[in-house]
Design a protein around this motif. Sequence first.
Motif, PDB file in Angstrom:
ATOM      1  N   LEU A 124       0.669  -1.130  -0.071  1.00  0.00           N
ATOM      2  CA  LEU A 124       0.184   0.157  -0.323  1.00  0.00           C
ATOM      3  C   LEU A 124       0.702   1.223   0.183  1.00  0.00           C
ATOM      4  CD1 LEU A 124      -2.722  -1.061   2.538  1.00  0.00           C
ATOM      5  CD2 LEU A 124      -2.896  -0.904   0.279  1.00  0.00           C
ATOM      6  N   TRP A 125       1.856   1.303   0.684  1.00  0.00           N
ATOM      7  CA  TRP A 125       2.853   2.541   0.859  1.00  0.00           C
ATOM      8  C   TRP A 125       4.320   1.911   0.980  1.00  0.00           C
ATOM      9  CZ3 TRP A 125      -0.865   1.867   5.133  1.00  0.00           C
ATOM     10  CH2 TRP A 125      -1.822   2.874   5.013  1.00  0.00           C
ATOM     11  N   ARG A 126       4.873   2.385  -0.465  1.00  0.00           N
ATOM     12  CA  ARG A 126       6.152   1.933  -0.531  1.00  0.00           C
ATOM     13  C   ARG A 126       7.263   2.297   0.434  1.00  0.00           C
ATOM     14  NH1 ARG A 126       8.909   1.438  -5.498  1.00  0.00           N
ATOM     15  NH2 ARG A 126      10.657   1.253  -4.347  1.00  0.00           N
ATOM     16  N   GLY A 127       6.628   3.596   1.099  1.00  0.00           N
ATOM     17  CA  GLY A 127       7.719   4.211   2.046  1.00  0.00           C
ATOM     18  C   GLY A 127       7.900   3.207   3.432  1.00  0.00           C
TER      19      GLY A 127
ATOM     20  N   SER B 229       8.286  10.634 -10.276  1.00  0.00           N
ATOM     21  CA  SER B 229       7.012  11.069 -10.437  1.00  0.00           C
ATOM     22  C   SER B 229       6.091  11.480  -8.944  1.00  0.00           C
ATOM     23  CB  SER B 229       6.143  10.201 -11.270  1.00  0.00           C
ATOM     24  OG  SER B 229       5.793   9.088 -10.260  1.00  0.00           O
ATOM     25  N   ARG B 230       5.393  12.611  -9.241  1.00  0.00           N
ATOM     26  CA  ARG B 230       4.519  12.878  -8.173  1.00  0.00           C
ATOM     27  C   ARG B 230       4.183  11.767  -7.346  1.00  0.00           C
ATOM     28  NH1 ARG B 230       1.356  17.733  -6.845  1.00  0.00           N
ATOM     29  NH2 ARG B 230      -0.660  16.778  -5.941  1.00  0.00           N
ATOM     30  N   GLU B 231       3.204  10.771  -7.999  1.00  0.00           N
ATOM     31  CA  GLU B 231       2.508   9.822  -7.279  1.00  0.00           C
ATOM     32  C   GLU B 231       3.561   8.871  -6.482  1.00  0.00           C
ATOM     33  OE1 GLU B 231       2.065  10.791 -10.439  1.00  0.00           O
ATOM     34  OE2 GLU B 231       0.218  11.901  -9.900  1.00  0.00           O
ATOM     35  N   LEU B 232       4.561   8.471  -7.199  1.00  0.00           N
ATOM     36  CA  LEU B 232       5.588   7.642  -6.502  1.00  0.00           C
ATOM     37  C   LEU B 232       6.140   8.265  -5.284  1.00  0.00           C
ATOM     38  CD1 LEU B 232       6.952   4.892  -6.474  1.00  0.00           C
ATOM     39  CD2 LEU B 232       8.709   5.887  -8.055  1.00  0.00           C
ATOM     40  N   ALA B 233       6.466   9.586  -5.412  1.00  0.00           N
ATOM     41  CA  ALA B 233       7.136  10.479  -4.377  1.00  0.00           C
ATOM     42  C   ALA B 233       6.220  10.214  -3.130  1.00  0.00           C
ATOM     43  CB  ALA B 233       7.432  11.756  -4.745  1.00  0.00           C
ATOM     44  N   ILE B 234       4.800  10.464  -3.408  1.00  0.00           N
ATOM     45  CA  ILE B 234       4.167  10.716  -2.179  1.00  0.00           C
ATOM     46  C   ILE B 234       3.875   9.111  -1.421  1.00  0.00           C
ATOM     47  CG2 ILE B 234       1.569  10.804  -1.366  1.00  0.00           C
ATOM     48  CD1 ILE B 234       1.516  13.142  -3.429  1.00  0.00           C
ATOM     49  N   ASN B 235       3.864   8.439  -2.331  1.00  0.00           N
ATOM     50  CA  ASN B 235       3.651   6.797  -2.216  1.00  0.00           C
ATOM     51  C   ASN B 235       4.834   5.934  -1.295  1.00  0.00           C
ATOM     52  OD1 ASN B 235       3.315   3.531  -2.816  1.00  0.00           O
ATOM     53  ND2 ASN B 235       1.754   4.570  -2.097  1.00  0.00           N
ATOM     54  N   ALA B 236       5.862   6.588  -1.689  1.00  0.00           N
ATOM     55  CA  ALA B 236       7.328   6.184  -1.256  1.00  0.00           C
ATOM     56  C   ALA B 236       7.662   6.716   0.164  1.00  0.00           C
ATOM     57  CB  ALA B 236       8.493   6.081  -2.193  1.00  0.00           C
ATOM     58  N   SER B 237       6.880   7.769   0.556  1.00  0.00           N
ATOM     59  CA  SER B 237       7.080   8.703   1.769  1.00  0.00           C
ATOM     60  C   SER B 237       8.363   9.463   1.404  1.00  0.00           C
ATOM     61  CB  SER B 237       7.268   7.918   2.951  1.00  0.00           C
ATOM     62  OG  SER B 237       6.360   7.060   3.246  1.00  0.00           O
ATOM     63  N   VAL B 238       8.420   9.948   0.464  1.00  0.00           N
ATOM     64  CA  VAL B 238       9.674  10.759   0.138  1.00  0.00           C
ATOM     65  C   VAL B 238       9.131  12.282   0.727  1.00  0.00           C
ATOM     66  CG1 VAL B 238      10.955  12.014  -1.619  1.00  0.00           C
ATOM     67  CG2 VAL B 238      10.347   9.728  -1.882  1.00  0.00           C
ATOM     68  N   ILE B 357      14.559   7.049   4.378  1.00  0.00           N
ATOM     69  CA  ILE B 357      13.476   6.548   3.524  1.00  0.00           C
ATOM     70  C   ILE B 357      13.279   7.225   2.202  1.00  0.00           C
ATOM     71  CG2 ILE B 357      11.003   7.163   3.821  1.00  0.00           C
ATOM     72  CD1 ILE B 357      11.504   6.797   6.914  1.00  0.00           C
ATOM     73  N   ASN B 358      14.156   8.382   1.893  1.00  0.00           N
ATOM     74  CA  ASN B 358      14.280   8.735   0.620  1.00  0.00           C
ATOM     75  C   ASN B 358      14.840   8.042  -0.520  1.00  0.00           C
ATOM     76  OD1 ASN B 358      12.847  11.107   1.641  1.00  0.00           O
ATOM     77  ND2 ASN B 358      14.519  12.591   1.573  1.00  0.00           N
ATOM     78  N   LEU B 359      15.775   7.023   0.368  1.00  0.00           N
ATOM     79  CA  LEU B 359      16.625   6.175  -0.702  1.00  0.00           C
ATOM     80  C   LEU B 359      15.643   4.846  -1.177  1.00  0.00           C
ATOM     81  CD1 LEU B 359      19.940   5.819   1.137  1.00  0.00           C
ATOM     82  CD2 LEU B 359      19.603   6.665  -0.989  1.00  0.00           C
ATOM     83  N   THR B 360      14.510   4.871  -0.676  1.00  0.00           N
ATOM     84  CA  THR B 360      13.496   3.716  -1.095  1.00  0.00           C
ATOM     85  C   THR B 360      13.379   3.851  -2.830  1.00  0.00           C
ATOM     86  OG1 THR B 360      12.300   4.105   0.814  1.00  0.00           O
ATOM     87  CG2 THR B 360      11.295   2.657  -0.680  1.00  0.00           C
ATOM     88  N   ILE B 361      13.282   5.023  -3.153  1.00  0.00           N
ATOM     89  CA  ILE B 361      12.987   5.318  -4.717  1.00  0.00           C
ATOM     90  C   ILE B 361      14.258   5.214  -5.450  1.00  0.00           C
ATOM     91  CG2 ILE B 361      10.554   5.832  -4.898  1.00  0.00           C
ATOM     92  CD1 ILE B 361      13.401   8.166  -4.191  1.00  0.00           C
TER      93      ILE B 361
END
Lengths: 197, 390
Positions: A124-127, B229-238, B357-361
Motif C-alpha cells: 500500500l505504501w512503498r515508504g 513522479s509525483r505519485e511515486l514520491a508520495i507513495n514512497a514517503s519521500v 526513507i528517501n533512498l527507497t526510490i
Amino acid sequence: MPVTKLDIVPNDCPAGERSLRVDAVSAFAVARFLRDDPQLKLDYCSNVTGIDWPQATVKTKVKKKVLVAGVEKEIEETIETLRSGHLEVVYHLYSMALKHGPVVLRLCTENRADHTRLPSLTPLWRGAEFQEREIFDLYGVIFEGHPDLRRLLMWDEFVGFPMRKDYVAPDDFEYEPTPHDKVLEAAKKHYPAEEPA
Amino acid sequence: MSAVAEMPPKNFAVTPRLNAAGEPLGELLEVSMGPHHPSTHGVFRMDVVLDGEQVVKLKPVFGYLHRNHEKIAEGISYLSAMPYTDRLDYFCSMTNNWAYALTIEKLAGLAVPERAEFIRVIMAELTRLQNHTCLIGFFLQDMGALGTPMMYAFREREKILDLFEAVSGARMMCNYMRFGGVRVDVDEAWLAHARKITGDYGKFLDEFEAFLTQNEILLARTQGVGVLSRELAINASVTGPLLRASGVNYDLRKVDHYGIYGRFDFQVPLGDHGDIYDRYLVRVLEMRESLKILQQALRDIPAGPFMDPKAKLRGFRPKAGEVYGRIEGPKGELGFYIISEGSPNPYRFRVRPPSLINLTILEDMCLGQKIADAIVILGSVDIVLGEVDR
C-alpha cells in the motif's frame, strides 16, 4: 468474512495522539480503507516502528470509593495484570492531499517466539519498505507480502534481535591502561590480577 | 527457529537477458559500488547490475555505520540522548536537536519562551543554508567538477559554523537545544554577526548561480535525468526538497506550523518535472526563502528568558504516554517517536530518518539511466550515512 477487531488505545500524555489497534487478519483491508477513503486520504505513511513488550505484570492504579466506618473514603488500589509478551508494529499515517494526521495504526503479534507474522503494508505504501525490513532485522517480525524482506542493518551471520528488551550485548571488552568503575570490574574478569613473581 | 533461516538469499540472482528464442543477449555485469566509493557520501554501498552502461538493477546496502542509536538512547536518560542526536545527521545537528527537544516538549507539555523560539528558527535556517550549499557543492563534485564548487560552498559553510561555534562551543556537534529552550543565550554581537552573514549570503548565492544555473554542462547532465513522479514520491514517503521538486506542496513548516513558523512570511518553492535540475533549483530557491526568514527573525527577536525556568533537565521523568514529533529538516521530515513509562529513560526511542526513507526510490530513479548518472542521482537525494544507518 472475519470480523474486524478494532480498539482505540488511550494515551495519557498532554499532546499525545490516541491510536487504533487492528487485528492482524483485517489489518491490510483497514489500511487500504484508510488510504483510499476520500475523506481520509491517508496517502503518506510517515513512520513505521517496532516495539517489544516482554511478558510482565502491569500495575495500574485505580481510585475506589470505600465506606470505612460509615464514612466514604477514596483509596487507591493497585491492580496487577499479566501482560503476555508480544511485538507491536506502529504506523504513523498522514495525508499529503488533505494535510491532516496523524492516524496511528498498531498491529500486534501473538507472541515473541514463534508467532511473529504480520501482514506487510508495503504494497500500500512503498515508504514502509525499508522500515519494515529494519523491524524484521532488529525485532524479528516477519512481514507477509513484503516484496523484498531482507536484513537492512545487521550482517547475514548475525543471530538475535538487538532491539528486543532481553537482548544481551556481546562481551567485547577492550584493554584499557587505566580502568575504573564498571570498566575495572570488566577488566578484572578479563585480566585476572597477575601474581607477584 | 529463528527468522534468519527464512530469509531469501541476500544478493539477487543475475540473470542474463534472453531474446525471443531464449538465447542470451550478452552478459550483464554486477558492480559493487562502495562502501568506500568517494561519491557515496560515507560508507554506503550499491549493488548495481549493468547492461553495458545502463543500470538494470540497483540495490542499496546499509549498515556499515550502524551503532544502534535507538538502543543506546533507550538505556540512558532523556537529557543524555541529546548529544547523541547530533551524530545522526552530522551536517545538521541543530535541527536534530530541535526535533528531539520538540518531541519531548510535546510529551511533557513544556512551553518554550519566545526568545528561545526565535533562536531555534535562526539556528534551523542557518543549518538549512549550509546544508543546501554543501549539497550543491557535493553533487557538482559527483558530476566531475572536482574541488572548486565544493571549496566555494565550504567557504560559506565555515562562516555559519563560526556562528555555531561562538554560541555552542562546537562547529558541528552543537548539542545546543534543551527541553524548554536553548542552552545559552545569544548576545547582541552574535546577532550583529549573524545579520552581516545573512546580508552577504544573497550575493554569494547570486555568484554561485551565475556559474551554475545556466551552465551548459549542468543542464545536459541534470535535465530529464532521474525523474521522480509525483505519485511515486508520495507513495514512497519521500520528504524534503526531493518531494517538493516533484511538485508536491508539503512543507512541515507550513503544514504543522511548529515553533513559530506561522509568523514568518516565506514561500515554498516547488519543482515541475521532478528531475535533478528541479532538485537543484528547489534547493537554491529554498535558501533564498531561508534568508527571508532569517532576516525577519533577526529583526524581530525579542528580549527575555531563553529557557523555561520550570523545565527540569536532570532527573527529568515525563509521565507515561507516547508521542510522535516531527520537523522539516534540511533533508526531509525528521521525526522522533518516544514512549515513556514514567521512568528516567525512554521505553522506546525511535528516529524517523529522512535520508534512509528517501533512498527507497533510488532504484526506481536509476533504472535505465547510465551508471555515471546513477552517481549524480544519489548525490541529488542528499543523504548522510550517520542518519541512514543510525
